[in-house]
Design a protein around this motif. Sequence first.
Motif, PDB file in Angstrom:
ATOM      1  N   PRO A  68       0.815  -1.218   0.000  1.00 54.11           N
ATOM      2  CA  PRO A  68       0.000   0.000   0.000  1.00 54.11           C
ATOM      3  C   PRO A  68       0.846   1.264   0.000  1.00 54.11           C
ATOM      4  CG  PRO A  68      -0.926  -1.607   1.509  1.00 54.11           C
ATOM      5  CD  PRO A  68       0.378  -2.177   1.034  1.00 54.11           C
ATOM      6  N   VAL A  69       0.492   2.211  -0.878  1.00 49.41           N
ATOM      7  CA  VAL A  69       1.186   3.487  -0.977  1.00 49.41           C
ATOM      8  C   VAL A  69       0.543   4.450   0.019  1.00 49.41           C
ATOM      9  CG1 VAL A  69       1.812   5.392  -2.493  1.00 49.41           C
ATOM     10  CG2 VAL A  69       1.696   3.050  -3.396  1.00 49.41           C
ATOM     11  N   LEU A  70       1.334   4.974   0.933  1.00 47.05           N
ATOM     12  CA  LEU A  70       0.804   5.853   1.971  1.00 47.05           C
ATOM     13  C   LEU A  70       1.042   7.315   1.607  1.00 47.05           C
ATOM     14  CD1 LEU A  70       1.992   3.932   5.157  1.00 47.05           C
ATOM     15  CD2 LEU A  70      -0.155   3.701   3.892  1.00 47.05           C
ATOM     16  N   PRO A  71       0.009   8.149   1.704  1.00 42.16           N
ATOM     17  CA  PRO A  71       0.167   9.570   1.371  1.00 42.16           C
ATOM     18  C   PRO A  71       1.275  10.236   2.172  1.00 42.16           C
ATOM     19  CG  PRO A  71      -2.153   9.017   1.637  1.00 42.16           C
ATOM     20  CD  PRO A  71      -1.378   7.823   2.083  1.00 42.16           C
ATOM     21  N   ALA A  72       1.373   9.896   3.451  1.00 45.08           N
ATOM     22  CA  ALA A  72       2.393  10.516   4.296  1.00 45.08           C
ATOM     23  C   ALA A  72       3.796  10.200   3.800  1.00 45.08           C
ATOM     24  CB  ALA A  72       2.226  10.053   5.741  1.00 45.08           C
ATOM     25  N   VAL A  96     -16.825   5.982  -0.184  1.00 43.71           N
ATOM     26  CA  VAL A  96     -17.572   7.241  -0.139  1.00 43.71           C
ATOM     27  C   VAL A  96     -16.610   8.336   0.307  1.00 43.71           C
ATOM     28  CG1 VAL A  96     -19.480   8.501   0.909  1.00 43.71           C
ATOM     29  CG2 VAL A  96     -19.703   6.041   0.426  1.00 43.71           C
ATOM     30  N   PRO A  97     -16.353   9.345  -0.528  1.00 51.77           N
ATOM     31  CA  PRO A  97     -15.449  10.428  -0.130  1.00 51.77           C
ATOM     32  C   PRO A  97     -15.952  11.119   1.136  1.00 51.77           C
ATOM     33  CG  PRO A  97     -15.875  10.508  -2.487  1.00 51.77           C
ATOM     34  CD  PRO A  97     -16.831   9.509  -1.917  1.00 51.77           C
ATOM     35  N   ALA A  98     -14.990  11.528   1.969  1.00 53.01           N
ATOM     36  CA  ALA A  98     -15.347  12.190   3.221  1.00 53.01           C
ATOM     37  C   ALA A  98     -14.240  13.161   3.602  1.00 53.01           C
ATOM     38  CB  ALA A  98     -15.563  11.154   4.330  1.00 53.01           C
ATOM     39  N   ALA A  99     -14.558  14.052   4.522  1.00 52.15           N
ATOM     40  CA  ALA A  99     -13.562  15.028   4.970  1.00 52.15           C
ATOM     41  C   ALA A  99     -12.461  14.359   5.774  1.00 52.15           C
ATOM     42  CB  ALA A  99     -14.230  16.119   5.787  1.00 52.15           C
ATOM     43  N   THR A 100     -12.809  13.333   6.554  1.00 59.20           N
ATOM     44  CA  THR A 100     -11.830  12.585   7.336  1.00 59.20           C
ATOM     45  C   THR A 100     -12.079  11.092   7.131  1.00 59.20           C
ATOM     46  OG1 THR A 100     -13.244  12.561   9.306  1.00 59.20           O
ATOM     47  CG2 THR A 100     -11.676  14.385   9.083  1.00 59.20           C
ATOM     48  N   GLY A 101     -11.058  10.308   7.378  1.00 58.30           N
ATOM     49  CA  GLY A 101     -11.204   8.863   7.221  1.00 58.30           C
ATOM     50  C   GLY A 101      -9.915   8.233   6.739  1.00 58.30           C
ATOM     51  N   THR A 102     -10.023   7.318   5.795  1.00 57.96           N
ATOM     52  CA  THR A 102      -8.869   6.625   5.233  1.00 57.96           C
ATOM     53  C   THR A 102      -8.497   7.260   3.896  1.00 57.96           C
ATOM     54  OG1 THR A 102      -9.474   4.526   6.284  1.00 57.96           O
ATOM     55  CG2 THR A 102      -8.000   4.415   4.385  1.00 57.96           C
ATOM     56  N   THR A 103      -7.293   7.786   3.808  1.00 54.91           N
ATOM     57  CA  THR A 103      -6.833   8.395   2.561  1.00 54.91           C
ATOM     58  C   THR A 103      -6.065   7.359   1.750  1.00 54.91           C
ATOM     59  OG1 THR A 103      -6.682  10.572   3.596  1.00 54.91           O
ATOM     60  CG2 THR A 103      -5.486  10.249   1.529  1.00 54.91           C
TER      61      THR A 103
END
Length: 574
Positions: A304-308, A365-372
């Motif tokens: 998995p590629v992590l945004p951080a 489902v896109p959301a403001a917070t959650g799993t990126t």
Amino acid sequence: METISQPIPAAPENLGDGESFATLLTRWARVLGDETAVTYLDHRAAADGRAVTLTWRALDERVDAVAARLAGIAAPGERAAVLAGQSADYVVAFLGALRAGLVAVPLFAPGLPGHEGRLAGALADCTPRVVLTTAADFDAVREFTAGPEVVAVDAVPETEPREWPRPDPDAVAYLQYTSGSTRSPAGVVLTHRNVLANARQACAAYGAESRTTSTVSWLPLFHDMGLILGIGAPMAGGMASVLLDPLAFLERPARWLQALSASPGAISAAPNFAYAYSASRVSESEKDFLELSRVVSLINGSEPVLPATIAKFQDAFGGCGLRPEAHRSSYGLAEATVFVSVTGSGKEPRQVTFDRDRLAAGLAVPAATGTTLVSCGRPAGQRVRIADPVTGNAVEPGEVGEIRVSGPNVGRGYWGRPDASAAVFGLPPLDPETGEGWLATGDLGVLFDGELFVTGRLKDLVVVDGRNHYPQDIEQTVEEHPAVRPHSAAAFAIEVPDGEAAVVVLERAKDFEAEVGDAVADLRAAVSAGHGLRLHDVVFLAPGEVPRTSSGKISRARCRASYADGSLAERRLA
């Protein structure tokens, strides 16, 4: 059914039937002659790396000599296992086997800690007629294999060039062995057509051009990505290849960045952990000597590629000229040779945050917070669909399901395993034009706005009290605690009398001197609050003790097996 495909234009020179990596080598030897084909930076011989180089002509001549020697030992179609360390000689051995019409089996020399069982299993499975190695490893390899004839490729004398028959495109080129951490190793059967198709797909997708680009890789040549990046794509595209040993990278990751700096037009690849590792281990003084503005593509894949991680790496090396658009997120697997999809060039990989609970329930489902999640882009000259893993039926757009792949790069099955092959390769529905079926990857993902987002592995999914949890989410949460060494956590499920329970195995941070008992309580609370999950057990180990793969990635499967058999118990920190 939602299917995505992205045709990749053919390479400038059309590769017709009867081609192989070895025949293409001969073509490039005629065109490029004394230009450098392979450079191996030997950090065992010198701290700053002693460059061992082969020109296209010299490589072709050495491959010819090895092929001639093999033709006197084995018949076409018999297996030739490569048991050697990372080196230019490994390239010679592999291509020599292909040129002689043998089925190459890229493996590794005995002595790789924790992996001799896998090596023995692969050899027993493929039953090689001959084993290729180097003079330095000859005695150890002969003792370990005890049966097949052993040839040291660096001791084979030169020979007169000869004409070699062109291979049947559907003949087996090599067997790519997958991890044997939870079962005996399985060899993916890859034909010349499969591997040439995937090498061309990779060259086109990553902007490879003869003479103006090169590949730089520390990935093991016996791994799917390491082999295509280090040998396959250079043979398909006429590119120079620069190789480092994986241990040289792990000892000092700046070596990889220095090789990129010294290689204009570089294309490279690494798993996610390697980017975070490099960002944290390369010193400011080492950065002063880096020039990364000419890097064409940095491929992030195989986990998995992590945004951080992308942000951390770019922050660390942006001042060295690294362009954000050089980052390319990718998805692939050995059963499809290696490459399946990739993000587009000229822009950073897209990131989307999804509602964590609904994603765990199977809906993106896109959301403001959650799993990126980071997009893995679009398929490279093949097709991808998302299916119900049980029925095989396509799921609705936005639903999570098993990633399935169809294309000319998909292998023909597992060596000697018809039942397993039937369950994984060529599943219906068949394409009416090509007759190709679908490869069941075992990976979970979702198609969102025409791009593939990988959510995890089916076998790694943690299911507790009827709720799904992705292990990488749990691992990210626990690694935020100062007691936990970065990139050391493995979350997995175990069987308990009333179902499944979650366990986390991790390493203590080197600079954390307090008792781990308080940290365990903190971690339990953090996972409960963030995921609604009660951890059955938290196992702290000393730095370097969590089981890893041969390329340095955390192996959840080996962690689970070691936990189950009790071998982790004696290493647990109080």
